[in-house]
Write a protein that holds these residues in place. Structure first.
Motif, mmCIF file in Angstrom:
data_model
loop_
_atom_site.group_PDB
_atom_site.id
_atom_site.type_symbol
_atom_site.label_atom_id
_atom_site.label_comp_id
_atom_site.label_asym_id
_atom_site.label_seq_id
_atom_site.Cartn_x
_atom_site.Cartn_y
_atom_site.Cartn_z
ATOM 1 N N GLY A 188 -4.503 14.250 4.214
ATOM 2 C CA GLY A 188 -4.045 13.157 5.120
ATOM 3 C C GLY A 188 -4.982 11.787 4.803
ATOM 4 N N LEU A 189 -4.922 10.837 5.673
ATOM 5 C CA LEU A 189 -5.882 9.788 5.970
ATOM 6 C C LEU A 189 -7.452 10.307 5.880
ATOM 7 C CD1 LEU A 189 -6.844 6.920 5.723
ATOM 8 C CD2 LEU A 189 -5.662 6.823 8.373
ATOM 9 N N THR A 238 0.654 -0.652 0.352
ATOM 10 C CA THR A 238 -0.135 0.265 0.344
ATOM 11 C C THR A 238 0.922 1.358 -0.271
ATOM 12 O OG1 THR A 238 -0.056 0.217 2.434
ATOM 13 C CG2 THR A 238 -1.619 -1.597 1.800
ATOM 14 N N THR A 293 -5.480 9.503 -1.094
ATOM 15 C CA THR A 293 -4.838 11.194 -1.003
ATOM 16 C C THR A 293 -2.708 10.097 -0.957
ATOM 17 O OG1 THR A 293 -4.745 10.247 1.177
ATOM 18 C CG2 THR A 293 -6.406 11.960 0.439
ATOM 19 N N ASP A 294 -2.509 9.176 -1.215
ATOM 20 C CA ASP A 294 -1.620 8.984 -1.294
ATOM 21 C C ASP A 294 -0.846 9.269 -2.527
ATOM 22 O OD1 ASP A 294 -0.614 7.256 1.298
ATOM 23 O OD2 ASP A 294 -1.632 6.228 0.425
ATOM 24 N N HIS A 352 1.326 4.830 1.924
ATOM 25 C CA HIS A 352 1.909 5.934 2.825
ATOM 26 C C HIS A 352 0.620 5.558 3.623
ATOM 27 C CE1 HIS A 352 4.011 7.397 6.709
ATOM 28 N NE2 HIS A 352 2.669 8.391 6.528
ATOM 29 N N LEU A 353 -0.485 6.457 3.873
ATOM 30 C CA LEU A 353 -1.535 6.110 3.767
ATOM 31 C C LEU A 353 -2.813 4.803 3.796
ATOM 32 C CD1 LEU A 353 -1.611 9.734 4.197
ATOM 33 C CD2 LEU A 353 -1.429 8.284 6.267
ATOM 34 N N ASN A 354 -2.173 4.652 2.705
ATOM 35 C CA ASN A 354 -3.592 3.284 2.597
ATOM 36 C C ASN A 354 -4.558 4.002 2.253
ATOM 37 O OD1 ASN A 354 -4.532 0.589 1.955
ATOM 38 N ND2 ASN A 354 -4.998 0.061 3.179
ATOM 39 N N SER A 355 -4.657 5.236 1.466
ATOM 40 C CA SER A 355 -5.629 6.220 1.178
ATOM 41 C C SER A 355 -5.525 6.599 -0.652
ATOM 42 C CB SER A 355 -5.842 7.793 2.229
ATOM 43 O OG SER A 355 -6.594 8.142 1.528
#
Length: 354
Positions: A165-166, A28, A35-36, A30-33
């Motif tokens: 952010g996440l 994944t 927004t990565d 860094h945030l698994n999002s």
């Protein structure tokens, strides 16, 4: 037997990986999002009066959209067209995303589009034509959708408050009142990173889950009547799913359309029924600088894998992060419990258990 001892605050809900549910082999971000993907922001505006209003707005804002770069390569795929995706025909025709992506409730989509137009006009004071992109799902099972409580201010707050952010998941923004697979659902996100032709690439996904079927976790069906027990099993009408796929891989609109199709395919992994009344849409766009050479088709398979795995995990996160909600006319949708009658079955699986 009733298994409702899982009533917990939102702060106690956890994402799929915290429960040992790992989808696929790719790492994944860094945030698994979503927004990565650098420059992709997410904002929410939530309306929840604790009674008959559970709705809101979620905005996906690519900061690469500027006066100097007014469009990003993009595509949309309609899995089933029983829904509203305002602005999709022009995006499909030109292969260009020209605005942030706003998600909301069905009957608020038109007000949201007008509010997004206000946002775009303020940023482009000389513009004479705009293509705001707004998608929706029907949260009328838990929320009084006919009241259309979403205002311009709610949309502008989501857009202007978007961050890298996440993002919050579950019962927030456009997912505040949604349900899926018989359980309370909402917003979910996930990402994957990988090398394509030796070049690092990221795929990020955000979903608004509101569709029917039987929850399936890594191949194990979890019918709501077995997991929860006593409750109203009627499936709400107007079930739908909105999927947003962002990547920094250099792709054109045609190749992004292939990604969008895989996003809809991935709904089947979690048990989607793809019902007649479901509006299932996927939007895919890239933030890659326009001067980069396009990836050839024979190099795109890792991105297909990344999209399908990220969508599957985002859908699971949208359910696992949601909380039990009682709304309009006392209707209730329960959160997926972390323990229950299927735990031994999941425990014998290949990749973790609840």
């Amino acid at each position: 037997m009733n298994h409702l001892s899982h009533h917990v605050p939102a702060s106690a809900r956890v994402r799929a990986r915290a429960l040992g549910i790992v989808v696929g082999a790719l790492p994944t971000g860094h945030l698994n999002s979503i927004t990565d993907v650098e420059g992709v922001l997410v904002g929410h505006s939530t309306i929840d009066n604790g009674a008959d209003l559970h709705t809101g707005v979620t905005a996906v804002v690519p900061t690469q959209l500027t006066a100097a770069r007014p469009g990003l390569p993009a595509a949309v795929h309609t899995g089933n067209g029983h829904g509203k995706l305002i602005g999709s025909t022009q995006m499909d025709e030109l292969g260009v995303l020209e605005s942030p992506i706003v998600l909301t409730a069905t009957l608020s989509a038109f007000r949201a589009a007008d509010a997004l137009l206000t946002y775009l006009m303020a940023r482009h004071p000389d513009g004479l034509s705009f293509n705001p992109l707004v998608g929706e799902t029907n949260d009328g099972f838990l929320s009084d959708i006919r009241r259309r409580p979403v205002t311009e201010r709610h949309v502008l707050d989501a857009l202007e408050g978007a961050s890298g952010g996440l993002p919050l998941e579950g019962c927030v923004g456009a997912g505040t009142g949604t349900t899926a697979l018989g359980f309370k659902a909402g917003i979910g996100t996930a990402s994957r990173t990988h090398l394509v032709d030796g070049i690092p690439a990221t795929v990020g996904v955000l979903v608004q889950s509101n569709f029917g079927g039987v929850l399936t976790v890594q191949g194990t069906p979890m019918p709501v009547e077995q997991v929860i027990g006593e409750q109203d099993h009627d499936e709400p009408s107007g079930n739908s799913c909105m999927i947003v796929v962002a990547t920094d891989a250099p792709l054109d609109a045609r190749r992004l359309g292939r990604l969008a199709r895989r996003a809809i395919f991935a709904m089947g992994r979690v048990g989607a029924s793809y019902a007649s009344g479901s509006g299932d849409y996927a939007i895919a766009f890239t933030t890659a600088p326009p001067q980069l050479p396009l990836l050839p088709d024979d190099a795109i398979n890792p991105i297909f894998t990344a999209v399908m795995d990220a969508v599957e995990e985002a859908l699971l996160n949208s359910l696992l992060m949601a909380t039990t909600t009682t709304g309009l006319r006392g209707r209730t949708r329960h959160a997926v419990p972390y323990v229950g009658p299927l735990r031994p079955t999941l425990g014998s699986g290949r990749r973790g258990a609840f």
